[in-house]
Motif scaffolding. Sequence first.
Motif, PDB file in Angstrom:
ATOM      1  N   GLY A 136      -8.517  -4.756  -4.028  1.00 40.82           N
ATOM      2  CA  GLY A 136      -7.487  -3.743  -4.235  1.00 40.82           C
ATOM      3  C   GLY A 136      -6.702  -3.993  -5.503  1.00 40.82           C
ATOM      4  O   GLY A 136      -6.989  -4.927  -6.260  1.00 40.82           O
ATOM      5  N   SER A 137      -5.705  -3.166  -5.714  1.00 42.24           N
ATOM      6  CA  SER A 137      -4.899  -3.241  -6.931  1.00 42.24           C
ATOM      7  C   SER A 137      -3.529  -3.816  -6.631  1.00 42.24           C
ATOM      8  O   SER A 137      -2.992  -3.653  -5.529  1.00 42.24           O
ATOM      9  CB  SER A 137      -4.751  -1.846  -7.537  1.00 42.24           C
ATOM     10  N   THR A 180      -0.505  -5.260 -14.064  1.00 46.74           N
ATOM     11  CA  THR A 180      -1.327  -4.552 -13.079  1.00 46.74           C
ATOM     12  C   THR A 180      -2.740  -5.094 -13.142  1.00 46.74           C
ATOM     13  O   THR A 180      -3.303  -5.254 -14.234  1.00 46.74           O
ATOM     14  CB  THR A 180      -1.331  -3.040 -13.365  1.00 46.74           C
ATOM     15  N   ARG A 181      -3.301  -5.413 -11.972  1.00 47.41           N
ATOM     16  CA  ARG A 181      -4.666  -5.916 -11.886  1.00 47.41           C
ATOM     17  C   ARG A 181      -5.427  -5.133 -10.824  1.00 47.41           C
ATOM     18  O   ARG A 181      -4.876  -4.785  -9.779  1.00 47.41           O
ATOM     19  CB  ARG A 181      -4.676  -7.412 -11.536  1.00 47.41           C
ATOM     20  N   HIS A 182      -6.709  -4.897 -11.129  1.00 48.88           N
ATOM     21  CA  HIS A 182      -7.587  -4.197 -10.188  1.00 48.88           C
ATOM     22  C   HIS A 182      -8.708  -5.160  -9.794  1.00 48.88           C
ATOM     23  O   HIS A 182      -9.436  -5.645 -10.653  1.00 48.88           O
ATOM     24  CB  HIS A 182      -8.161  -2.927 -10.822  1.00 48.88           C
ATOM     25  N   THR A 183      -8.809  -5.436  -8.513  1.00 50.66           N
ATOM     26  CA  THR A 183      -9.813  -6.375  -8.027  1.00 50.66           C
ATOM     27  C   THR A 183     -10.625  -5.732  -6.906  1.00 50.66           C
ATOM     28  O   THR A 183     -10.318  -4.625  -6.450  1.00 50.66           O
ATOM     29  CB  THR A 183      -9.144  -7.655  -7.482  1.00 50.66           C
ATOM     30  N   TYR A 217       3.139  -6.308  -4.928  1.00 49.29           N
ATOM     31  CA  TYR A 217       2.495  -7.612  -5.021  1.00 49.29           C
ATOM     32  C   TYR A 217       2.496  -8.269  -3.642  1.00 49.29           C
ATOM     33  O   TYR A 217       3.549  -8.753  -3.194  1.00 49.29           O
ATOM     34  CB  TYR A 217       3.229  -8.510  -6.015  1.00 49.29           C
ATOM     35  N   PHE A 265       0.097   1.071  -9.962  1.00 46.93           N
ATOM     36  CA  PHE A 265      -1.205   1.748  -9.972  1.00 46.93           C
ATOM     37  C   PHE A 265      -1.141   3.172  -9.431  1.00 46.93           C
ATOM     38  O   PHE A 265      -2.126   3.692  -8.915  1.00 46.93           O
ATOM     39  CB  PHE A 265      -2.233   0.915  -9.185  1.00 46.93           C
ATOM     40  N   HIS A 266       0.013   3.818  -9.566  1.00 43.83           N
ATOM     41  CA  HIS A 266       0.087   5.244  -9.232  1.00 43.83           C
ATOM     42  C   HIS A 266       0.922   5.945 -10.300  1.00 43.83           C
ATOM     43  O   HIS A 266       1.489   5.309 -11.193  1.00 43.83           O
ATOM     44  CB  HIS A 266       0.657   5.483  -7.833  1.00 43.83           C
ATOM     45  N   ASP A 318       0.878  -1.173   0.000  1.00 43.26           N
ATOM     46  CA  ASP A 318       0.000   0.000   0.000  1.00 43.26           C
ATOM     47  C   ASP A 318       0.914   1.222   0.000  1.00 43.26           C
ATOM     48  O   ASP A 318       1.581   1.493   1.001  1.00 43.26           O
ATOM     49  CB  ASP A 318      -0.894   0.002   1.233  1.00 43.26           C
TER      50      ASP A 318
END
Length: 204
Positions: free
Chosen positions: A128-129, A122-125, A172, A133-134, A35
Amino acid sequence: MVTSELLKFAIEVACLEAGAVSANTIVAGGDQACDPHERGSGPLRPGDLIIIDIFPRVTRTGFHGDMTRTFLRGRASDAQRALVAAVRDAQAGAIRAITAGVNGREVHRGVVALFESRGFRTRHTARGSVGYFHGTGHGLGLAVHEPPRLSGSVDWTLLPDSVVTVEPGLYYPGLGGCRIEDVVQVTTGRPRMLSRYSYDWELR
């Protein structure tokens, strides 16, 4: 046992001694480091990637610095080495791409392309991601976050003498997070490095 709290305290004291105030310092290890805004807490365990992000305000001038490094105590796994190498190479490529007149979106796209070429998706679930992702960077001055931006969501042409961060990262859970950040001044040629610190990261 070294903890996030102990290390943040030592960093903030060092900044005070140097004439700056470092608030909200990030020292996050393991899955906490996945995070980007997690400040971190608790023990820093051997074998975990540890993100340290410091953005002090110089008392005399009011201007901010901003630097991130990633460390690991012990011996990294092959997967961790591949992750860190991808972030370091992406950052170096982004710095090379920065020059007056370049669109920050194109700098960001170059980072994304390198990560994808190395297999870091990159995956968005709903939980969370993961991945990248920034944004790649932002302006820095009297505030920590100022224009211009280096991101995929906005067009922003870089002007001479702008000061920007360059901070790609990968995250990850289960493997860890890595972010590497420096500050540069935009010029009509190669950018001028305004931050300097070793990129050595495996502490044995």
